[in-house]
Enzyme design. Structure first.
Site, PDB file in Angstrom:
ATOM      1  N   CYS A   2      20.982  72.010  -5.031  1.00  0.00           N
ATOM      2  CA  CYS A   2      22.327  71.487  -5.247  1.00  0.00           C
ATOM      3  C   CYS A   2      23.387  72.549  -5.026  1.00  0.00           C
ATOM      4  O   CYS A   2      23.143  73.741  -5.184  1.00  0.00           O
ATOM      5  CB  CYS A   2      22.519  70.930  -6.657  1.00  0.00           C
ATOM      6  N   ARG A  27      22.652  72.682   0.779  1.00  0.00           N
ATOM      7  CA  ARG A  27      21.857  72.857  -0.430  1.00  0.00           C
ATOM      8  C   ARG A  27      21.287  71.530  -0.937  1.00  0.00           C
ATOM      9  O   ARG A  27      20.517  71.513  -1.908  1.00  0.00           O
ATOM     10  CB  ARG A  27      22.699  73.491  -1.524  1.00  0.00           C
ATOM     11  N   TRP A  71      20.348  67.789  -4.516  1.00  0.00           N
ATOM     12  CA  TRP A  71      18.979  67.656  -4.016  1.00  0.00           C
ATOM     13  C   TRP A  71      18.151  67.331  -5.251  1.00  0.00           C
ATOM     14  O   TRP A  71      18.028  68.150  -6.164  1.00  0.00           O
ATOM     15  CB  TRP A  71      18.511  68.963  -3.382  1.00  0.00           C
ATOM     16  N   ASN A  95      23.560  73.072 -11.276  1.00  0.00           N
ATOM     17  CA  ASN A  95      22.565  73.432 -10.261  1.00  0.00           C
ATOM     18  C   ASN A  95      21.470  74.206 -10.973  1.00  0.00           C
ATOM     19  O   ASN A  95      21.758  75.166 -11.687  1.00  0.00           O
ATOM     20  CB  ASN A  95      23.229  74.312  -9.185  1.00  0.00           C
ATOM     21  N   GLY A  96      20.200  73.779 -10.785  1.00  0.00           N
ATOM     22  CA  GLY A  96      19.086  74.466 -11.450  1.00  0.00           C
ATOM     23  C   GLY A  96      18.164  73.454 -12.085  1.00  0.00           C
ATOM     24  O   GLY A  96      18.217  72.263 -11.766  1.00  0.00           O
ATOM     25  N   GLU A 458       4.285  77.465  13.233  1.00  0.00           N
ATOM     26  CA  GLU A 458       5.718  77.162  13.214  1.00  0.00           C
ATOM     27  C   GLU A 458       6.003  75.845  13.953  1.00  0.00           C
ATOM     28  O   GLU A 458       6.813  75.035  13.503  1.00  0.00           O
ATOM     29  CB  GLU A 458       6.511  78.342  13.806  1.00  0.00           C
ATOM     30  N   LYS A 462       7.785  72.554  12.192  1.00  0.00           N
ATOM     31  CA  LYS A 462       9.000  71.967  12.759  1.00  0.00           C
ATOM     32  C   LYS A 462       8.805  70.467  12.982  1.00  0.00           C
ATOM     33  O   LYS A 462       9.659  69.666  12.658  1.00  0.00           O
ATOM     34  CB  LYS A 462       9.303  72.670  14.082  1.00  0.00           C
ATOM     35  N   GLU A 465       8.657  68.503   9.693  1.00  0.00           N
ATOM     36  CA  GLU A 465       9.921  68.542   8.975  1.00  0.00           C
ATOM     37  C   GLU A 465      10.937  67.528   9.495  1.00  0.00           C
ATOM     38  O   GLU A 465      11.626  66.878   8.707  1.00  0.00           O
ATOM     39  CB  GLU A 465      10.469  69.965   9.144  1.00  0.00           C
ATOM     40  N   HIS A 481     -15.061  74.127  13.036  1.00  0.00           N
ATOM     41  CA  HIS A 481     -15.677  74.266  11.715  1.00  0.00           C
ATOM     42  C   HIS A 481     -15.309  73.118  10.779  1.00  0.00           C
ATOM     43  O   HIS A 481     -15.465  73.247   9.565  1.00  0.00           O
ATOM     44  CB  HIS A 481     -15.294  75.622  11.099  1.00  0.00           C
ATOM     45  N   LYS A 580      18.620  72.781   3.174  1.00  0.00           N
ATOM     46  CA  LYS A 580      18.574  74.008   3.960  1.00  0.00           C
ATOM     47  C   LYS A 580      18.133  75.198   3.123  1.00  0.00           C
ATOM     48  O   LYS A 580      17.444  76.086   3.600  1.00  0.00           O
ATOM     49  CB  LYS A 580      19.966  74.255   4.554  1.00  0.00           C
TER      50      LYS A 580
HETATM   51  C1  AGP Z   1      12.460  75.752   8.162  1.00  0.00           C
HETATM   52  O1  AGP Z   1      12.659  74.878   9.215  1.00  0.00           O
HETATM   53  C2  AGP Z   1      12.598  75.181   6.843  1.00  0.00           C
HETATM   54  N1  AGP Z   1      13.819  74.499   6.654  1.00  0.00           N
HETATM   55  C3  AGP Z   1      12.157  76.034   5.667  1.00  0.00           C
HETATM   56  O2  AGP Z   1      10.791  76.199   5.800  1.00  0.00           O
HETATM   57  C4  AGP Z   1      12.823  77.417   5.477  1.00  0.00           C
HETATM   58  O3  AGP Z   1      12.446  78.284   6.488  1.00  0.00           O
HETATM   59  C5  AGP Z   1      12.401  77.969   4.096  1.00  0.00           C
HETATM   60  O4  AGP Z   1      12.859  77.104   3.100  1.00  0.00           O
HETATM   61  C6  AGP Z   1      12.898  79.360   3.842  1.00  0.00           C
HETATM   62  O5  AGP Z   1      14.285  79.427   3.844  1.00  0.00           O
HETATM   63  P1  AGP Z   1      15.034  80.812   3.900  1.00  0.00           P
HETATM   64  O6  AGP Z   1      14.704  81.445   5.207  1.00  0.00           O
HETATM   65  O7  AGP Z   1      16.484  80.481   3.764  1.00  0.00           O
HETATM   66  O8  AGP Z   1      14.523  81.634   2.751  1.00  0.00           O
END
Ligand code: AGP
Length: 585
Positions: A2, A27, A71, A95-96, A458, A462, A465, A481, A580
């Protein structure tokens, strides 16, 4: 997670609050709301969804207000769970996570108090109301003493319509000062859109915003002096600039980001210390989450193969609770685009407490991680707005590879990589044609060996996500395996092959999946592999130093996730359930 904001001053509060909330939307964007106080009452306007859903709240009248973009942690994303929450004369945004909220709520219910939301936050307004006699700040302090967990809170009171009380423990909060006005926000990026003067609130401290000058207090409510920080705008541009999505714009910025890469330290004077530590270090620990963790994995291959320094890469949420062995001469590198990820911060703090030198690789100036680190290696990738990290990953790699080269005593010019990245972006457009094979897939596999395995991880993250397709990144040699049992004629397999010495080995895994009916897609820097007739399609990327190839091979993988997301009707910039910056554990 948040984002929270507050404003009091000479202007109408609502438009300012909405502007700051929009910047903090990274956030969380499950719901949003603002509360504005005037001499008669406090008006609250909140809705499920993004900040744009509360655009009409800009009409609220009053010069003092608070706001929130959520969030969801406790309670589904809905209007009733959206902040701000009110009880009695008080309205709060939080927030928290309040870990003892259930106990506190029971206590309130026993006093015949009723709750409207399912959140852990609403109880804060109840406690403040209980402890209020006639001292607003004292009531907030008494309530905070009862709270376990982490919080940053901003509070309005109908008895004090021109005042905001703020408190923090574990969640970030910064106060800004303008011309006859004060601001509060979860980060400096939001504040920097309005002022260049800020005060960083520390855990256990309180701030009262009223009139032109914020006043600060320690945990016993003795007034304290806080140093004013004058800062440059954090990011100058967060605009789509004609692109349909931020993600596409940010991918297209990769060449210019690499062009700018220069290993430097903030503050600059600390570079010598960092260099000394780097040259003497016997072990490196890298802590990070998500995409940043994957850049750490890529760096491990480079640091171990080029410098022969044993490097351990650990998911921050594991490291912080694992009682890690941190020997003397251990360099800990925390990687975080935002510099605010709660688990990464906690892991970095732990490493520092145990005597390690802490270097931070981050994209956000003045973030919590930059304040914690002994030295900051900035990625300078510019604002990254899309939730899916793209250019920040490439920038992290450029910085981390430069660290490896520095230790090895070599110089690398990443401007050369800028040209390679541009070529890769051009070839990556071909993956648009791959999406029909992915849309209905039950699962997708990304495979590779060595650094290609890191890129595979990675690529898979992606795709999950933003396209919501189940997928896995796998070490090519490991498929047989067990996981091979899941591969059938509906399974797309993306193989990454950039290392000549391992190409044939990875091709063995490709053949194994192909014989089970899988459709194979190749991303390779090796022309003979690209010409392989068994693949449904291939993307040829430029060849570069083998240890560094993920900086290029990830680009078609980012593009694949982007185009698949769009083809499935998703918003690639704001995927469901995510944010984010993950500021809770
Ligand atoms: C990446 O596409 C994601 N949104 C997520 O995994 C991100 O990399 C992770 O939350 C870490 O964030 P930061 O780099 O701001 O610490």
């Amino acid at each position: 997670m948040c984002g929270i904001v507050g404003y009091t001053g000479r202007r109408r509060a609502a438009p300012v609050l909405l502007k700051l909330l929009k910047i903090l939307e990274y956030r969380g964007y499950d719901s949003a709301g603002i509360a504005v106080a005037n001499q008669e009452r406090i008006d609250i306007f909140k809705r499920q969804g993004k900040v744009e859903q509360i655009g009409s709240a800009s009409l609220l009248v009053g010069r003092t207000g608070i706001g929130h973009t959520r969030w969801a942690t406790h309670g589904a994303p809905s209007e009733k769970n959206a902040h701000p929450h009110a009880y009695g004369k008080f309205v709060i945004a939080h927030n928290g996570i309040i870990e003892n909220h259930a106990l506190l709520k029971e206590e309130c219910i026993a006093r015949n108090e009723t709750f409207i939301s399912d959140t852990d936050s609403e109880v804060i307004a109840h406690l403040i109301s209980r402890y209020y006699e006639d001292d607003f700040l004292r009531a907030v302090q008494k309530a905070c003493v009862r709270l376990e967990g982490s919080f940053a809170i901003v509070v309005l009171s109908s008895d004090h319509p021109d005042k905001i009380v703020c408190a923090r423990k574990g969640s970030p909060l910064v106060v800004g000062k303008g011309d006859r006005e004060c601001f509060v926000a979860s980060d400096l990026v939001a504040l920097s859109s309005e002022t260049d003067q800020a005060f960083l609130l520390e855990d256990g401290e309180y701030a009262v915003l009223q009139g032109a000058q914020p006043v600060f207090y320690d945990r016993e409510l003795s007034e304290i002096y806080k140093e004013k920080l004058r800062f440059d705008p954090v990011f100058d541009c967060a605009d789509k600039e004609g692109y349909l999505h931020f993600m596409k714009k940010e991918m297209n910025e990769i060449p210019s980001v690499l062009n700018k890469t220069k290993l430097s330290c903030v503050p600059e004077k600390d570079f010598n210390d960092f260099y000394k530590v780097l040259c003497q270090t016997e072990y490196i620990h890298i802590v990070a989450c998500g995409t940043a963790y994957h850049s750490g994995l890529c760096a491990k291959y480079a640091l171990e193969s080029l410098c022969r320094v044993p490097t351990e890469v650990c998911i921050a949420s594991e490291y912080r609770y694992r009682n890690p062995i941190i020997k003397p001469r251990t360099l800990v590198i925390a990687i975080s685009q935002s510099g605010e990820t709660a688990d990464t911060l906690a892991a970095a703090k732990l490493a520092k407490e145990r005597g390690a030198y802490l270097a931070a690789v981050t994209n956000v100036k003045y973030s919590s991680l930059t304040r914690l680190a002994d030295c900051v290696l900035e990625t300078n990738a510019g604002a990254e707005i899309a939730v899916a990290a793209t250019k920040s990953f490439n920038a992290q790699l450029a910085v981390l590879y430069s660290v490896a080269l520095l230790r090895k005593g070599e110089k690398e010019d990443f401007t050369e990589f800028a040209a390679y990245a541009q070529k890769t972006l051009d070839s990556a457009e071909a993956v648009r044609g791959w999406t029909p094979y992915f849309l209905g897939a039950k699962s997708v596999y990304f495979i590779g060996r060595g650094v290609d395995y890191c890129a595979a991880l990675e690529g898979s993250l992606k795709l999950k996500e933003i396209s919501y397709l189940p997928s896995e990144g796998y070490a090519a040699g490991e498929l047989k395996h067990g996981t091979l049992a899941l591969v059938d004629e509906n399974t797309p397999v993306v193989a990454i092959l950039t290392q000549r010495s391992l190409a044939e080995k990875t091709m063995n895994a490709v053949h194994e999946t192909k014989s089970r009916g899988a459709r194979v897609f190749l991303i390779t820097s090796l022309p003979d592999i690209a010409a392989n007739a068994e693949a449904t399609s291939s993307v040829l990327i430029p060849a570069c130093r083998e240890e560094f190839t993920p900086i290029l091979s990830v680009i078609p993988l980012q593009a694949l996730a982007y185009y698949t997301s769009i083809a499935r009707g998703n918003d690639p910039d704001k995927p469901r359930n995510l944010a984010k910056s993950v500021t809770v554990e």
